[in-house]
Design a protein around this motif. Structure first.
Motif, short mmCIF file in Angstrom:
data_model
loop_
_atom_site.label_atom_id
_atom_site.label_comp_id
_atom_site.label_asym_id
_atom_site.label_seq_id
_atom_site.Cartn_x
_atom_site.Cartn_y
_atom_site.Cartn_z
N ALA A 78 -1.68 -11.06 4.20
CA ALA A 78 -1.05 -10.33 3.10
C ALA A 78 0.41 -10.73 2.92
O ALA A 78 0.98 -10.54 1.86
CB ALA A 78 -1.15 -8.83 3.36
N ARG A 79 0.99 -11.33 3.98
CA ARG A 79 2.39 -11.72 3.88
C ARG A 79 2.62 -12.74 2.77
O ARG A 79 3.69 -12.82 2.21
CB ARG A 79 2.88 -12.28 5.20
CG ARG A 79 2.37 -13.65 5.53
CD ARG A 79 2.78 -14.10 6.91
NE ARG A 79 2.19 -13.26 7.95
CZ ARG A 79 2.83 -12.87 9.02
NH1 ARG A 79 4.07 -13.20 9.21
NH2 ARG A 79 2.24 -12.13 9.92
N ILE B 140 -5.19 -9.15 8.09
CA ILE B 140 -4.18 -8.48 7.27
C ILE B 140 -2.90 -9.31 7.23
O ILE B 140 -2.13 -9.26 6.27
CB ILE B 140 -3.93 -7.06 7.83
CG1 ILE B 140 -5.19 -6.25 7.62
CG2 ILE B 140 -2.76 -6.39 7.14
CD1 ILE B 140 -5.14 -4.88 8.20
N SER B 141 -2.70 -10.11 8.26
CA SER B 141 -1.52 -10.94 8.34
C SER B 141 -1.35 -11.84 7.11
O SER B 141 -0.23 -12.18 6.73
CB SER B 141 -1.65 -11.79 9.60
OG SER B 141 -0.50 -12.48 9.87
N LEU C 270 -2.48 -9.11 -2.84
CA LEU C 270 -2.62 -8.92 -1.39
C LEU C 270 -4.05 -9.20 -0.99
O LEU C 270 -4.33 -9.89 0.00
CB LEU C 270 -2.27 -7.48 -1.01
CG LEU C 270 -0.81 -7.07 -1.04
CD1 LEU C 270 -0.67 -5.63 -0.58
CD2 LEU C 270 0.02 -7.96 -0.16
N ILE D 228 3.96 -6.32 8.44
CA ILE D 228 2.88 -6.57 7.47
C ILE D 228 1.98 -5.32 7.38
O ILE D 228 1.57 -4.91 6.30
CB ILE D 228 2.05 -7.80 7.88
CG1 ILE D 228 2.93 -9.03 7.99
CG2 ILE D 228 0.93 -8.04 6.89
CD1 ILE D 228 3.45 -9.56 6.70
N PHE D 229 1.73 -4.72 8.54
CA PHE D 229 0.98 -3.47 8.52
C PHE D 229 1.71 -2.44 7.68
O PHE D 229 1.12 -1.71 6.90
CB PHE D 229 0.80 -2.92 9.94
CG PHE D 229 -0.26 -3.63 10.73
CD1 PHE D 229 -1.33 -4.25 10.10
CD2 PHE D 229 -0.21 -3.68 12.12
CE1 PHE D 229 -2.30 -4.91 10.83
CE2 PHE D 229 -1.18 -4.33 12.85
CZ PHE D 229 -2.24 -4.95 12.19
N PHE E 155 2.19 -3.16 -10.45
CA PHE E 155 1.73 -2.71 -9.14
C PHE E 155 0.30 -3.13 -8.86
O PHE E 155 -0.04 -3.61 -7.77
CB PHE E 155 1.84 -1.18 -9.03
CG PHE E 155 1.30 -0.67 -7.74
CD1 PHE E 155 2.01 -0.82 -6.56
CD2 PHE E 155 0.06 -0.06 -7.70
CE1 PHE E 155 1.51 -0.37 -5.37
CE2 PHE E 155 -0.46 0.39 -6.49
CZ PHE E 155 0.27 0.25 -5.34
N LEU F 169 1.00 4.06 -2.02
CA LEU F 169 1.34 3.99 -3.44
C LEU F 169 0.06 4.04 -4.29
O LEU F 169 0.02 4.68 -5.33
CB LEU F 169 2.11 2.70 -3.74
CG LEU F 169 3.55 2.65 -3.22
CD1 LEU F 169 4.14 1.29 -3.49
CD2 LEU F 169 4.39 3.73 -3.87
N GLY F 170 -0.96 3.35 -3.78
CA GLY F 170 -2.22 3.29 -4.54
C GLY F 170 -2.90 4.64 -4.60
O GLY F 170 -3.58 4.97 -5.58
N PHE G 216 1.30 0.00 0.45
CA PHE G 216 0.46 -0.20 -0.75
C PHE G 216 -0.64 0.85 -0.80
O PHE G 216 -0.96 1.38 -1.87
CB PHE G 216 -0.13 -1.60 -0.75
CG PHE G 216 0.75 -2.58 -1.46
CD1 PHE G 216 0.60 -2.78 -2.82
CD2 PHE G 216 1.75 -3.25 -0.79
CE1 PHE G 216 1.43 -3.66 -3.49
CE2 PHE G 216 2.58 -4.12 -1.45
CZ PHE G 216 2.43 -4.33 -2.80
N VAL H 32 3.68 -2.99 5.18
CA VAL H 32 3.50 -3.31 3.76
C VAL H 32 2.13 -2.85 3.29
O VAL H 32 1.98 -2.23 2.22
CB VAL H 32 3.66 -4.83 3.54
CG1 VAL H 32 3.30 -5.20 2.12
CG2 VAL H 32 5.08 -5.25 3.85
N ALA I 135 3.14 -10.68 -0.18
CA ALA I 135 4.34 -9.85 -0.01
C ALA I 135 5.59 -10.68 -0.24
O ALA I 135 6.51 -10.24 -0.95
CB ALA I 135 4.35 -9.25 1.40
N GLU J 219 -1.18 -5.43 -5.77
CA GLU J 219 -2.24 -4.99 -4.86
C GLU J 219 -3.38 -6.00 -4.82
O GLU J 219 -3.87 -6.37 -3.76
CB GLU J 219 -2.76 -3.64 -5.34
CG GLU J 219 -3.14 -2.73 -4.23
CD GLU J 219 -3.55 -1.35 -4.77
OE1 GLU J 219 -3.39 -0.38 -4.05
OE2 GLU J 219 -4.03 -1.28 -5.93
#
Lengths: 657, 76
Positions: free
Chosen positions: A566-567, A563-564, A446, B63-64, A439, B73-74, B70, B66, A570, A443
């Motif tokens: 991050a895909r 943030i996009s 990302l 994506i938001f 995990f 979960l974090g 996280f 996801v 993912a 993180e």
């Protein structure tokens, strides 16, 4: 490499007597992109007329193309190369072949028409074949009248109510009938039948037994089919023999057509002609020397170098109608060239604008590599790309797509071996860098992708900034700088929040954000570095000053852009997880002692793996494309360039001499 | 196997909801855009890139999701 090739506007003026030589020479140079003849206003000039023979060439070309369409496609035997002279001297035999192909085709069509005719006749006879009545008896009997056709239900009972003097044959459960009745009852029977929705069937005007006629017709059909087979063989032989020749002839004749029609782009008077066009500045020398050699120095060439609009001083200078802007020829190294396809899919860069192909090439391969992250799938992509190249030799776009697939596949395989250490979801590398099912690693990944996004979008804003500086637009330049500050602020904020992540977040914080002081403010349980707040505030202030308060709203969408990215992580993790899950579920089945279970398990495993591969490749490709189009291009790219189409021929089937 | 405590379970459910619901939202949003884009591309293939861009814009929603998953979960 970052900008399209510089173009010069050339005006070629010469006496009409050297027109043909000029066209010939321009055609073989293959560097000038004609602009349409802008007729001079004083009325001396008129539009040029096609040269002699243009319409003959056009009709020849039309026939060759028609014939080519009819040939059976076969693999090119690219070894054969005709010279232009070969084709010119054998033009008559080429056209004979074309005629032969066209007549053979016509003959085949007329035979097919006849077959269709006979099949219709046969269809008409088919329903009657069940009845033992000679065909002439349906119409030639004096005292008896025949009704043939379809009814909605059997007629026997209704008939008995009228008379018993009738003969009835029926088929299709009594719904198709041939009814013979004494002529005296005609009108009664007609009324009864009309109540049963009688639809009359037209009996063909033939005689004899219908089955005999059908057999005859079938004999004729098979005779015709045999003749068609003969013609097909002839076409196949002609294809094998002459398709190379026809390809070459098509190329030569279409070159003749475009040469003969070239004067349509010119302005002419009785004695001279003027041709205008665009030539890459580096080729000007070649153009002038070739033209003066061709005409013995009688041609005058005027050259004007055109700087991109953004570099011109002062407001818009020379004409700005879209047809007046220079055409765009991209210049890229061979590795990044295939990626021009992806840029063109969006839009061709306009003249003088940055050509993002090289950045797209690097980031696309990197992004897809990161998302695929599997040695097996990477190799599979390379194989797929290679197959595509073999199958689509003729299509430039498909070839470029195939190369993109190969390059991204190699990136995916490298990432897969070293980063996740997986092949088809199975661990293969002894010491992978990261474990995707951890995990904390996920993180951190990302966060890493977001930092990659910072670089990517930063380049976009950098392009925009550099263009604004070159165009001396301080306001726009300042707003680009403002965006860069906000972007950096957002990423610093996210990196600050994730700085305790092990190991990636910590490394990023340590090596990339070492310049940020440790102090931070706490907002909804997240520690946001002071510097991030300062950067965002300063950037926003700059934006409000240059673009107005509306920029505040837009800055939110920049956060969404950040943030996009991050895909990337993912999809990489999802892909690895999916493949892993499939393997865990299906592997025990495949190693079962029961042979049936073994085969079924193996089959399911392969199908599932193919499914994962297709899903992963498609989504990785689309997402990498999207990140480039939306997050990157929108920051600077204008597009709308006209493609550079030089007058000339890119030879495939012929050689010049 | 040790029984996980209920808090952990709730966190996992929360993360799952964040991804699942945003996924559905993205799907609903992309449905109309995608259909219109395919129509436009059928008429004129040069709309491909623009159609693709329009279609994938709502993907940011998931994506938001996801990212939020996280964070949840974090924090657990």
């Amino acid at each position: 490499m970052l900008k399209p090739v510089e173009m010069s506007k050339v005006t070629i003026i010469g006496p009409t007597s050297s027109l043909a030589a000029t066209v010939e020479s321009l055609h073989s140079l293959n560097i000038i992109h004609f602009t349409e003849a802008g007729l001079e206003s004083d009325g001396i000039f008129s539009e040029g007329q096609p040269m002699e023979g243009a319409s003959d060439f056009s009709s020849q070309l039309l026939r060759i193309r028609a014939a080519k369409q009819l040939l059976v496609p076969h693999r090119e035997t690219s070894a054969v190369r005709y010279t232009e002279q070969d084709i010119d001297s054998s033009m008559k035999s080429v056209m004979d072949t074309v005629d032969e192909i066209l007549t053979t085709y016509k003959e085949k069509q007329s035979l097919l028409d006849r077959i269709r005719y006979y099949e219709e006749r046969r269809a008409e006879l088919m329903p009657l074949s069940a009845f033992p009545v000679k065909l002439e008896h349906y119409r030639d009997l004096e005292s008896v009248v025949a009704f043939v056709g379809n009814v909605s239900r059997p007629v026997d009972e209704e008939m008995l109510k009228i008379t018993s003097r009738f003969e009835l044959y029926s088929n299709d459960g009594g719904r198709f009938i041939a009814l013979f009745v004494d002529r005296r009852f005609t009108s009664d029977v007609r009324t009864m039948l009309s109540l049963l929705e009688f639809k009359e069937f037209r009996v063909p005007e033939l005689s004899g037994n219908s089955i005999d006629r059908i057999v005859e017709i079938e004999g004729q059909i098979s005779e015709l089919r045999k003749r068609i087979d003969g013609l097909d063989i002839r076409i196949a032989t002609l294809s094998a023999k002459s398709s190379d020749l026809l390809n070459a002839a098509e190329e030569t004749v279409s070159a003749d057509v475009s040469k003969a029609e070239a004067p349509l782009h010119f302005s002419v008077t009785e004695r001279e002609f003027v041709a205008r066009g665009w030539v890459p500045s580096e080729d000007i020398e070649r153009l002038t020397s070739a033209l003066s050699a061709a005409s013995g120095g009688k041609i005058f060439v005027d050259v004007e170098v055109v700087r991109p609009a953004s570099e011109q001083k002062g407001p818009e200078t020379s004409g700005n109608s879209p047809d007046d802007s220079p055409p765009v020829k991209l210049r890229n190294v061979s590795v990044s060239k295939p990626f021009e396809l992806l840029v063109r899919l969006f839009s061709l860069p306009s003249y003088g604008e940055y050509d993002p192909t090289i950045v797209v090439a690097i980031t696309f391969a990197l992004f897809v590599g990161l998302m695929i992250n599997d040695l097996g799938y990477g190799i599979l992509m390379v194989v797929l790309g290679y197959i595509l190249i073999l199958y689509f030799r003729d299509s430039r776009d498909m070839k470029q797509l195939a190369y993109i697939l190969i390059i991204s596949g190699v990136a995916g395989a490298i990432f897969g071996y070293f980063v996740f250490g997986l092949a088809f979801g199975f661990p293969v590398s002894p010491r992978p860098l990261l474990n995707p099912s951890d995990f904390s690693v996920a993180e951190g990944l990302l966060l890493l992708c977001i930092v990659v996004g910072l670089l990517h979008m930063g380049i976009g804003y950098g392009f925009s900034l550099s263009e604004c500086v070159a165009g001396r637009e301080p306001r726009k330049a300042l707003s680009s700088a403002g965006w860069i500050a906000v972007l950096l602020g957002f990423v610093t904020m996210l990196a600050g929040i994730g700085r305790h992540n092990q190991p990636i977040g910590k490394l990023i914080w340590h090596y990339l954000f070492f310049w940020v002081s440790g102090s931070s403010i706490t907002f909804s349980m997240m520690a946001i570095p002071d510097y991030a707040v300062i950067l965002v505030a300063a950037g926003l202030a700059l934006l409000i000053a240059t673009e107005g308060a509306f920029a505040l709203l837009e800055s939110i969408s920049l956060l969404a852009n950040v943030i996009s990215y991050a895909r990337l992580a993912a999809i990489a993790i999802a892909g690895a997880a999916l493949a892993g899950a499939i393997n865990t579920m299906l592997m025990p089945r495949s190693f079962s002692a029961n042979p049936a279970m073994f085969i079924a398990g193996l089959f399911l495993l392969v199908v599932a793996q193919i499914f994962v591969f297709i899903m992963l490749t498609l989504s990785a490709g689309l997402q990498a494309l999207r990140l480039n189009y939306i997050e990157f291009f929108i920051k600077f790219f204008k597009g709308g360039g006209r493609a550079y189409k030089p007058f000339g021929l890119s030879r495939k089937y012929t050689v010049e001499r | 196997m040790v029984a996980p405590d209920i808090g952990q379970g709730l966190i996992a459910i929360g993360a799952g909801l964040a991804i699942g619901l945003t996924g559905i939202a993205t799907g609903i949003a992309e449905k109309g855009i995608g259909a219109a884009a395919v129509g436009a591309i059928a008429e004129n293939p040069s709309f491909f890139a623009r159609g693709l861009i329009m279609t994938v814009i709502p993907e940011t929603i998931v994506i938001f999701g996801v990212a939020i998953a996280f964070l949840i979960l974090g924090s657990g």
